[in-house]
Design a protein around this motif. Sequence first.
Motif, PDB file in Angstrom:
ATOM      1  N   GLY A 118      15.138  -7.120   9.741  1.00 39.32           N
ATOM      2  CA  GLY A 118      13.692  -7.285   9.662  1.00 39.32           C
ATOM      3  C   GLY A 118      13.334  -8.750   9.496  1.00 39.32           C
ATOM      4  N   HIS A 119      12.235  -9.200  10.154  1.00 39.86           N
ATOM      5  CA  HIS A 119      11.820 -10.604  10.134  1.00 39.86           C
ATOM      6  C   HIS A 119      10.309 -10.689   9.974  1.00 39.86           C
ATOM      7  CE1 HIS A 119      15.787 -11.892  11.788  1.00 39.86           C
ATOM      8  NE2 HIS A 119      15.712 -10.702  12.396  1.00 39.86           N
ATOM      9  N   THR A 120       9.830 -11.721   9.321  1.00 38.29           N
ATOM     10  CA  THR A 120       8.396 -11.944   9.137  1.00 38.29           C
ATOM     11  C   THR A 120       8.024 -13.352   9.567  1.00 38.29           C
ATOM     12  OG1 THR A 120       8.498 -12.879   6.915  1.00 38.29           O
ATOM     13  CG2 THR A 120       8.505 -10.458   7.085  1.00 38.29           C
ATOM     14  N   ASP A 121       6.705 -13.647   9.581  1.00 36.95           N
ATOM     15  CA  ASP A 121       6.282 -15.025   9.758  1.00 36.95           C
ATOM     16  C   ASP A 121       6.228 -15.689   8.381  1.00 36.95           C
ATOM     17  OD1 ASP A 121       3.966 -14.162   8.513  1.00 36.95           O
ATOM     18  OD2 ASP A 121       2.788 -14.084  10.360  1.00 36.95           O
ATOM     19  N   SER A 122       5.681 -16.895   8.314  1.00 34.71           N
ATOM     20  CA  SER A 122       5.700 -17.631   7.042  1.00 34.71           C
ATOM     21  C   SER A 122       4.421 -17.468   6.237  1.00 34.71           C
ATOM     22  CB  SER A 122       5.942 -19.117   7.320  1.00 34.71           C
ATOM     23  OG  SER A 122       4.904 -19.646   8.127  1.00 34.71           O
ATOM     24  N   ILE A 123       3.502 -16.625   6.715  1.00 34.89           N
ATOM     25  CA  ILE A 123       2.310 -16.344   5.922  1.00 34.89           C
ATOM     26  C   ILE A 123       2.735 -15.520   4.704  1.00 34.89           C
ATOM     27  CG2 ILE A 123       0.035 -15.253   5.911  1.00 34.89           C
ATOM     28  CD1 ILE A 123       0.239 -17.723   7.685  1.00 34.89           C
ATOM     29  N   SER A 124       2.116 -15.740   3.572  1.00 35.01           N
ATOM     30  CA  SER A 124       2.474 -15.124   2.278  1.00 35.01           C
ATOM     31  C   SER A 124       3.678 -15.850   1.697  1.00 35.01           C
ATOM     32  CB  SER A 124       2.753 -13.620   2.405  1.00 35.01           C
ATOM     33  OG  SER A 124       1.588 -12.941   2.904  1.00 35.01           O
ATOM     34  N   ASP A 125       4.007 -15.498   0.450  1.00 34.95           N
ATOM     35  CA  ASP A 125       5.087 -16.214  -0.217  1.00 34.95           C
ATOM     36  C   ASP A 125       6.449 -15.635   0.176  1.00 34.95           C
ATOM     37  OD1 ASP A 125       5.799 -14.001  -2.042  1.00 34.95           O
ATOM     38  OD2 ASP A 125       3.885 -14.448  -3.014  1.00 34.95           O
ATOM     39  N   ASP A 126       7.493 -16.374  -0.164  1.00 37.25           N
ATOM     40  CA  ASP A 126       8.850 -15.992   0.237  1.00 37.25           C
ATOM     41  C   ASP A 126       9.242 -14.615  -0.284  1.00 37.25           C
ATOM     42  OD1 ASP A 126       8.923 -18.452   1.403  1.00 37.25           O
ATOM     43  OD2 ASP A 126      10.274 -19.369  -0.069  1.00 37.25           O
ATOM     44  N   ALA A 127       8.928 -14.341  -1.543  1.00 35.16           N
ATOM     45  CA  ALA A 127       9.346 -13.073  -2.152  1.00 35.16           C
ATOM     46  C   ALA A 127       8.703 -11.891  -1.435  1.00 35.16           C
ATOM     47  CB  ALA A 127       8.997 -13.062  -3.631  1.00 35.16           C
ATOM     48  N   PHE A 128       7.412 -11.997  -1.135  1.00 30.54           N
ATOM     49  CA  PHE A 128       6.724 -10.915  -0.443  1.00 30.54           C
ATOM     50  C   PHE A 128       7.332 -10.693   0.943  1.00 30.54           C
ATOM     51  CE2 PHE A 128       3.549  -9.443   2.577  1.00 30.54           C
ATOM     52  CZ  PHE A 128       3.079  -8.286   1.966  1.00 30.54           C
ATOM     53  N   ASN A 129       7.563 -11.784   1.674  1.00 28.96           N
ATOM     54  CA  ASN A 129       8.113 -11.667   3.018  1.00 28.96           C
ATOM     55  C   ASN A 129       9.522 -11.093   3.009  1.00 28.96           C
ATOM     56  OD1 ASN A 129       5.825 -12.657   4.302  1.00 28.96           O
ATOM     57  ND2 ASN A 129       6.506 -14.793   4.161  1.00 28.96           N
ATOM     58  N   GLN A 130      10.312 -11.461   2.009  1.00 32.58           N
ATOM     59  CA  GLN A 130      11.671 -10.921   1.937  1.00 32.58           C
ATOM     60  C   GLN A 130      11.627  -9.405   1.738  1.00 32.58           C
ATOM     61  OE1 GLN A 130      14.600 -12.418   2.470  1.00 32.58           O
ATOM     62  NE2 GLN A 130      15.599 -10.434   2.167  1.00 32.58           N
ATOM     63  N   THR A 131      10.813  -8.952   0.816  1.00 33.30           N
ATOM     64  CA  THR A 131      10.719  -7.511   0.558  1.00 33.30           C
ATOM     65  C   THR A 131      10.172  -6.768   1.770  1.00 33.30           C
ATOM     66  OG1 THR A 131      10.392  -7.891  -1.805  1.00 33.30           O
ATOM     67  CG2 THR A 131       9.691  -5.770  -0.932  1.00 33.30           C
ATOM     68  N   LEU A 132       9.140  -7.325   2.407  1.00 33.32           N
ATOM     69  CA  LEU A 132       8.548  -6.683   3.577  1.00 33.32           C
ATOM     70  C   LEU A 132       9.581  -6.539   4.691  1.00 33.32           C
ATOM     71  CD1 LEU A 132       6.049  -5.563   5.003  1.00 33.32           C
ATOM     72  CD2 LEU A 132       5.515  -7.920   5.742  1.00 33.32           C
ATOM     73  N   SER A 133      10.373  -7.586   4.927  1.00 30.85           N
ATOM     74  CA  SER A 133      11.373  -7.536   5.999  1.00 30.85           C
ATOM     75  C   SER A 133      12.434  -6.473   5.702  1.00 30.85           C
ATOM     76  CB  SER A 133      12.027  -8.907   6.185  1.00 30.85           C
ATOM     77  OG  SER A 133      12.804  -9.281   5.061  1.00 30.85           O
ATOM     78  N   GLU A 134      12.847  -6.342   4.458  1.00 30.72           N
ATOM     79  CA  GLU A 134      13.838  -5.326   4.098  1.00 30.72           C
ATOM     80  C   GLU A 134      13.265  -3.923   4.308  1.00 30.72           C
ATOM     81  OE1 GLU A 134      14.816  -6.235   0.103  1.00 30.72           O
ATOM     82  OE2 GLU A 134      15.881  -8.109   0.600  1.00 30.72           O
ATOM     83  N   ASP A 135      12.020  -3.720   3.885  1.00 32.20           N
ATOM     84  CA  ASP A 135      11.399  -2.395   3.996  1.00 32.20           C
ATOM     85  C   ASP A 135      11.197  -2.007   5.463  1.00 32.20           C
ATOM     86  OD1 ASP A 135      11.354  -2.197   1.262  1.00 32.20           O
ATOM     87  OD2 ASP A 135       9.231  -2.788   1.054  1.00 32.20           O
ATOM     88  N   ARG A 136      10.840  -2.952   6.307  1.00 30.84           N
ATOM     89  CA  ARG A 136      10.624  -2.637   7.720  1.00 30.84           C
ATOM     90  C   ARG A 136      11.944  -2.301   8.418  1.00 30.84           C
ATOM     91  NH1 ARG A 136       5.882  -6.783   9.960  1.00 30.84           N
ATOM     92  NH2 ARG A 136       4.133  -5.597   9.065  1.00 30.84           N
ATOM     93  N   ALA A 137      13.007  -3.029   8.105  1.00 26.40           N
ATOM     94  CA  ALA A 137      14.311  -2.706   8.681  1.00 26.40           C
ATOM     95  C   ALA A 137      14.739  -1.300   8.276  1.00 26.40           C
ATOM     96  CB  ALA A 137      15.343  -3.749   8.239  1.00 26.40           C
TER      97      ALA A 137
END
Length: 430
Positions: A356-375
Amino acid sequence: MTSISASTTLRGTSLALALAVLLTGCQGGSDTSADATSPFSATATATATPTDDPTSDASEEPSDDATATPTPTPSPSPSAPSTPVAAGYAAGEIPPVPLITIPDLSMLDASLSGFTHEITELVGDYPGLTIAPASCDASGTVREGAGNVLLYGDGSGVYTGPDGTTVNYGDGSGTYVIDGVSVTVYGDGSGVYSSDTVSVANYGDGAGVYSDETVSLSVYGDGSGTRTDETGTITNYGDGSGVYTGEDGVTINNYGDGSGIYTDGLITIQNDGQGTALVNGVPVDAEPLPPVPRMGVFPPMGTIEPIASCGTTITLSDAALFDFGKHTLRPESQQTLDSLAAALAETGAPVLQIGGHTDSISDDAFNQTLSEDRAQAVADGLVERGVTATLETTGYGETQPVAPETTADGADNPAGRQLNRRVEIFVPAF
């Protein structure tokens, strides 16, 4: 009377002595030796060469005629303390013409490593879904965002990377642009390499031209060449001769036959190649100059290897799967997942890697969790549709973008951010 007799006797004695001295001088007129107490003898001692006769008296010197012989010129001496020298060298020595060194050209081959790509038809055409061969490093790890490739089945193909295109003609020749480097390879050892700081034209026969921000080099492949940098210009003629002209005023000419000339504005050394040099016109002993060594050659450029396989990457845009900032699968994604699951099951791949991958909008912690959940959401959807392969999920957050999120002038780039929000499924070749 008595006093007169004494005076007469004294005068007689003096006259006798004077006569004796006079007679003695006349007898020595035909001799080649003078009395050691003679004033002429002192002059002879200072200027004459000692006799070779071992029986001659040490107090005897050659006659006045011997003092007329010219004094021999002293032999040249390399150790004369008054002789000027080139810094770091003995009197009469000429520094060597510097060697021409070829810069490290390993990048010519390192940049030509073949890309490992393969296209496998897995699913049909769905919005937000792309299929492309994966590029792997030496360890087999997928290079995220390495680009796409189109293969033609004969070893040739076209690779499109983040900053350019590779065309491989299948015979070892090709051209590409990667990381600001442009390379054209002709497959016979020749080619052209160009980056922001380095330019190389390699003719494949040992000859070539190289230039960077500080060095300009021409290599002719026969041992000769020319190099210019901030210190000066070196020309090697490949026959033992060469010339160096320095920015500091030093000039060295080596004529290849043992002779040469050095000058630095204060000293001029002329070596005749016969054992003598003139230092500012003064002769000194000097060994002949050694010849200038021949220079090396350009290594041939490698070839672009046929495009091989390490697997396939399937990319799903977040817009095809999720609402913005969410990880729950949208209803519209169901048909895409149905077709994808069927194709994956058909391949029989034992392991699938889901990232899972995100853009750089939002903070690092939020993006890391979002990418894991989407994968994990995609993995769960595939399992529900009968995929039995081992599914390995990883969240990368915003760490592996495939497109810039700002333009050259610093403005926001929504299209780039869209490409970075994605889920990728890697199907290894097996």
